[in-house]
Design a protein around this motif. Structure first.
Motif, PDB file in Angstrom:
ATOM      1  N   ILE A 356       0.865  -1.177   0.000  1.00 38.98           N
ATOM      2  CA  ILE A 356       0.000   0.000   0.000  1.00 38.98           C
ATOM      3  C   ILE A 356       0.906   1.232   0.000  1.00 38.98           C
ATOM      4  CG2 ILE A 356      -1.660   1.315   1.421  1.00 38.98           C
ATOM      5  CD1 ILE A 356      -2.976  -1.171   0.336  1.00 38.98           C
ATOM      6  N   ASP A 357       0.640   2.175  -0.886  1.00 42.46           N
ATOM      7  CA  ASP A 357       1.426   3.414  -0.968  1.00 42.46           C
ATOM      8  C   ASP A 357       2.892   3.199  -1.317  1.00 42.46           C
ATOM      9  OD1 ASP A 357      -0.679   5.073  -0.540  1.00 42.46           O
ATOM     10  OD2 ASP A 357      -0.363   5.261   1.623  1.00 42.46           O
ATOM     11  N   ARG A 358       3.213   2.094  -1.940  1.00 36.66           N
ATOM     12  CA  ARG A 358       4.608   1.883  -2.314  1.00 36.66           C
ATOM     13  C   ARG A 358       4.716   1.238  -3.701  1.00 36.66           C
ATOM     14  NH1 ARG A 358       9.770   0.648   1.415  1.00 36.66           N
ATOM     15  NH2 ARG A 358      11.197   1.144  -0.264  1.00 36.66           N
ATOM     16  N   PHE A 359       5.509   1.858  -4.556  1.00 35.54           N
ATOM     17  CA  PHE A 359       5.639   1.403  -5.938  1.00 35.54           C
ATOM     18  C   PHE A 359       7.099   1.349  -6.379  1.00 35.54           C
ATOM     19  CE2 PHE A 359       1.588   3.437  -5.399  1.00 35.54           C
ATOM     20  CZ  PHE A 359       0.699   2.624  -6.088  1.00 35.54           C
ATOM     21  N   LYS A 390      -0.241  10.820  -4.476  1.00 36.51           N
ATOM     22  CA  LYS A 390       0.804  11.838  -4.337  1.00 36.51           C
ATOM     23  C   LYS A 390       1.728  11.602  -3.148  1.00 36.51           C
ATOM     24  CE  LYS A 390      -0.856  15.486  -7.228  1.00 36.51           C
ATOM     25  NZ  LYS A 390      -1.647  16.675  -7.415  1.00 36.51           N
ATOM     26  N   ASN A 391       1.202  10.975  -2.085  1.00 38.68           N
ATOM     27  CA  ASN A 391       2.049  10.741  -0.915  1.00 38.68           C
ATOM     28  C   ASN A 391       2.670   9.353  -0.877  1.00 38.68           C
ATOM     29  OD1 ASN A 391       1.678  13.334   0.175  1.00 38.68           O
ATOM     30  ND2 ASN A 391      -0.372  12.709   0.844  1.00 38.68           N
ATOM     31  N   ALA A 392       2.463   8.588  -1.957  1.00 43.09           N
ATOM     32  CA  ALA A 392       3.041   7.243  -1.986  1.00 43.09           C
ATOM     33  C   ALA A 392       4.555   7.328  -2.127  1.00 43.09           C
ATOM     34  CB  ALA A 392       2.453   6.463  -3.153  1.00 43.09           C
ATOM     35  N   GLN A 393       5.211   6.223  -1.830  1.00 44.68           N
ATOM     36  CA  GLN A 393       6.660   6.181  -2.010  1.00 44.68           C
ATOM     37  C   GLN A 393       6.982   5.537  -3.353  1.00 44.68           C
ATOM     38  OE1 GLN A 393       8.754   4.521   1.331  1.00 44.68           O
ATOM     39  NE2 GLN A 393      10.625   4.351   0.122  1.00 44.68           N
ATOM     40  N   TRP A 394       7.809   6.187  -4.147  1.00 40.62           N
ATOM     41  CA  TRP A 394       8.148   5.700  -5.476  1.00 40.62           C
ATOM     42  C   TRP A 394       9.632   5.363  -5.537  1.00 40.62           C
ATOM     43  CZ3 TRP A 394       4.021   5.259  -8.816  1.00 40.62           C
ATOM     44  CH2 TRP A 394       2.853   5.919  -8.436  1.00 40.62           C
ATOM     45  N   ASP A 395       9.932   4.088  -5.736  1.00 42.35           N
ATOM     46  CA  ASP A 395      11.340   3.671  -5.852  1.00 42.35           C
ATOM     47  C   ASP A 395      11.655   3.490  -7.331  1.00 42.35           C
ATOM     48  OD1 ASP A 395      11.387   3.366  -2.983  1.00 42.35           O
ATOM     49  OD2 ASP A 395      10.271   1.506  -3.291  1.00 42.35           O
ATOM     50  N   PHE A 396      12.653   4.199  -7.800  1.00 42.86           N
ATOM     51  CA  PHE A 396      12.989   4.123  -9.234  1.00 42.86           C
ATOM     52  C   PHE A 396      14.159   3.184  -9.471  1.00 42.86           C
ATOM     53  CE2 PHE A 396      10.595   7.967  -8.822  1.00 42.86           C
ATOM     54  CZ  PHE A 396       9.884   8.052 -10.005  1.00 42.86           C
ATOM     55  N   GLN A 397      14.042   2.405 -10.532  1.00 41.06           N
ATOM     56  CA  GLN A 397      15.160   1.551 -10.962  1.00 41.06           C
ATOM     57  C   GLN A 397      15.394   1.819 -12.435  1.00 41.06           C
ATOM     58  OE1 GLN A 397      14.248  -2.585 -10.327  1.00 41.06           O
ATOM     59  NE2 GLN A 397      14.200  -2.376  -8.111  1.00 41.06           N
ATOM     60  N   PHE A 398      16.613   2.214 -12.753  1.00 39.89           N
ATOM     61  CA  PHE A 398      16.943   2.409 -14.170  1.00 39.89           C
ATOM     62  C   PHE A 398      17.695   1.180 -14.636  1.00 39.89           C
ATOM     63  CE2 PHE A 398      16.078   6.586 -12.550  1.00 39.89           C
ATOM     64  CZ  PHE A 398      15.337   7.147 -13.576  1.00 39.89           C
ATOM     65  N   ILE A 399      17.116   0.490 -15.619  1.00 39.78           N
ATOM     66  CA  ILE A 399      17.718  -0.765 -16.063  1.00 39.78           C
ATOM     67  C   ILE A 399      17.910  -0.767 -17.584  1.00 39.78           C
ATOM     68  CG2 ILE A 399      16.966  -2.181 -14.107  1.00 39.78           C
ATOM     69  CD1 ILE A 399      14.515  -2.960 -15.629  1.00 39.78           C
ATOM     70  N   GLU A 400      18.553  -1.828 -18.083  1.00 37.50           N
ATOM     71  CA  GLU A 400      18.942  -1.906 -19.502  1.00 37.50           C
ATOM     72  C   GLU A 400      17.795  -2.332 -20.412  1.00 37.50           C
ATOM     73  OE1 GLU A 400      22.396  -3.158 -21.193  1.00 37.50           O
ATOM     74  OE2 GLU A 400      23.006  -1.191 -20.425  1.00 37.50           O
ATOM     75  N   CYS A 401      16.929  -3.202 -19.881  1.00 39.06           N
ATOM     76  CA  CYS A 401      15.949  -3.846 -20.751  1.00 39.06           C
ATOM     77  C   CYS A 401      14.890  -4.533 -19.890  1.00 39.06           C
ATOM     78  CB  CYS A 401      16.719  -4.886 -21.583  1.00 39.06           C
ATOM     79  SG  CYS A 401      15.735  -5.740 -22.769  1.00 39.06           S
ATOM     80  N   ILE A 402      13.621  -4.478 -20.304  1.00 41.42           N
ATOM     81  CA  ILE A 402      12.569  -5.211 -19.589  1.00 41.42           C
ATOM     82  C   ILE A 402      12.044  -6.293 -20.525  1.00 41.42           C
ATOM     83  CG2 ILE A 402      10.359  -5.080 -18.366  1.00 41.42           C
ATOM     84  CD1 ILE A 402      10.928  -2.057 -17.951  1.00 41.42           C
ATOM     85  N   LEU A 403      12.118  -7.544 -20.073  1.00 40.84           N
ATOM     86  CA  LEU A 403      11.687  -8.670 -20.901  1.00 40.84           C
ATOM     87  C   LEU A 403      10.258  -9.078 -20.554  1.00 40.84           C
ATOM     88  CD1 LEU A 403      14.951 -10.732 -20.507  1.00 40.84           C
ATOM     89  CD2 LEU A 403      14.132  -9.805 -22.670  1.00 40.84           C
ATOM     90  N   PRO A 404       9.545  -9.715 -21.507  1.00 42.15           N
ATOM     91  CA  PRO A 404       8.209 -10.225 -21.160  1.00 42.15           C
ATOM     92  C   PRO A 404       8.333 -11.317 -20.089  1.00 42.15           C
ATOM     93  CG  PRO A 404       8.636 -10.408 -23.535  1.00 42.15           C
ATOM     94  CD  PRO A 404       9.929 -10.035 -22.887  1.00 42.15           C
ATOM     95  N   ASP A 405       7.239 -11.630 -19.430  1.00 42.74           N
ATOM     96  CA  ASP A 405       7.225 -12.685 -18.435  1.00 42.74           C
ATOM     97  C   ASP A 405       7.783 -13.978 -19.037  1.00 42.74           C
ATOM     98  OD1 ASP A 405       5.630 -13.550 -15.711  1.00 42.74           O
ATOM     99  OD2 ASP A 405       5.705 -15.149 -17.205  1.00 42.74           O
TER     100      ASP A 405
END
Ligand code: ZN
Length: 422
Positions: A356-359, A390-405
């Motif tokens: 809850i409130d975290r992404f 607006k008050n949620a916590q947002w953790d950013f990850q910068f990565i090279e590539c996102i693959l399908p499941d």
């Protein structure tokens, strides 16, 4: 305007399908009175969950008996609970329902049913077991080369692409996330485009404009978007002017907001198949969102309604405090605004609700924007419109590539881990 094929299929469904017989009797609906868009409103909406709870009730009695049983082709589509739903078609209806799409493909791009093409197919599961283990399939007539969507790692995709190149097809039929990854591979590995390639069709996922541009630039062929589902086959196809016109010959499209059909307003997409007799789908929710424009006045000359697709599935939602839920398409909006404002730095994204409130926001930036990480982050946060996020916590990850499941080959823009854990 009367639609004869609508009355035909509604009457057939009443005579042969338990669910429709019972429903129309209960509601006192005369099937022969369903003859146009306005009278279609008499019928209730149908959702995937209802079919999943008693699939036998939705299959035509005719197709449970010989000789019709031998005409059935079976497809699987993923249900809301992760269980697969079996979709039945009469093979003749299946072919007929594709005729108008083939006509447009041929008219616009000179591509016909006998031309060679490549695609990726979904593995079939029974419970958690994969039924078809075959990782590559070639049709007997040598016209199709396909790859199983399981385990699409960078290395495997590179290998698939090399096989596609040697096969030298006239066209590709791909989902946007896979086409995007193939474009990445072609650029990174400095590979050539198959010499015979004339056209790429994209379907199965929302198509972002920057993804389309990239695919067009990499492969140097026209790209067209197609929208469809296993239950009704092709629903809308893009004309040369970039508008998705509904394939009204075999499917009726409605966009529903607050229980009512709307035009020029966003809502949930519902379809009525005029072709699928083995398993009729009348006012069936596809799970996608869009806007219907009744009279698009398109320069292509077509008067068929235009369907503007919106990102995000109707069933994808964010969980808020006190079990409140909001649709996850608000997140797609943040990405789109950020891209628009900054000149499209984001190449791929995936947002995961971890609590809850975290992404967690996974982002892949274009090479020329690789030093813009903090700017992109800042812009993303500024573009959050929804008060409750607006008050949620947002953790950013910068990565090279996102693959399908790796299990399903599906690509998800939003994953609700919090609900999955429950
Ligand atoms: Zn058009």
């Amino acid at each position: 305007m009367k639609i004869e094929r609508l009355t035909q299929i509604v009457s057939y469904a009443y005579r042969n399908v338990h669910y429709y017989k019972r429903m129309m009797d209960e509601k006192g609906i005369d099937p022969s009175s369903i003859e146009d868009y306005a009278s279609l409103k008499k019928l209730p909406f149908l959702h995937k969950d209802e079919i999943q709870s008693r699939p036998e009730d939705f299959l035509s009695e005719e197709y449970k008996k010989f000789p019709k049983t031998k005409d059935i082709v079976l497809r699987r589509t993923s249900g809301s609970t992760g269980k697969y739903l079996k979709i039945y078609w009469d093979y003749k209806d299946d072919i007929k329902s594709m005729i108008s799409l083939w006509n447009y493909r041929n008219r616009y791009y000179g591509v016909g049913p006998s031309d060679k093409f490549c695609g990726f197919y979904t593995a079939s599961y029974q419970g958690n077991k994969i039924v078809e283990q075959q990782m590559v399939q070639k049709s007997l007539d040598g016209r199709y080369l396909g790859f199983c969507k399981i385990n699409l790692t960078y290395e495997r995709l590179l290998d698939c692409y090399k096989q596609m190149y040697s096969f030298d097809p006239k066209w590709f039929n791909l989902q946007p996330s896979i086409a995007n990854l193939l474009a990445e591979i072609v650029e990174r590995e400095h590979l050539a485009v198959p010499p015979s390639l004339k056209y790429i069709e994209l379907s199965g996922e929302y198509l972002f404009e920057d993804v389309r541009k990239r695919i067009e630039q990499t492969f140097q062929v026209p790209v067209a978007n197609q929208y469809g589902c296993n239950e009704a086959n092709a629903i809308a196809y893009e004309c040369k002017e970039g508008h998705m016109h509904c394939l009204t010959d075999h499917v009726l499209v409605e966009v529903i907001k607050n229980g009512e059909p709307v035009f020029e307003e966003e809502g949930d997409i519902y379809i009525t198949s005029l072709s699928n007799y083995a398993m009729p789908f009348l006012r069936y929710q596809t799970g996608d969102r869009g806007i219907l424009v009744q009279d698009p006045k398109c320069p292509c000359g077509s008067t068929r309604p235009e369907l503007i697709l919106k990102s995000g599935r109707s069933s994808d939602y964010i969980t808020l405090r006190d079990s409140e839920k909001i649709n996850a398409y608000v997140l797609m909006g943040i990405i789109e605004y950020t891209n628009e404002y900054m000149g499209t730095p984001i190449k791929q994204f995936q947002i995961i609700q971890t609590d809850i409130d975290r992404f967690t926001v996974k982002l892949v930036l274009k090479e020329e924007f690789s030093t813009w990480q903090s700017g992109v982050k800042e812009n993303f946060l500024l573009n959050i419109q929804e008060e409750k996020l607006k008050n949620a916590q947002w953790d950013f990850q910068f990565i090279e590539c996102i693959l399908p499941d790796l299990q399903t080959g599906k690509f998800k823009y939003f994953i609700n881990r919090y609900e999955e854990r429950k």
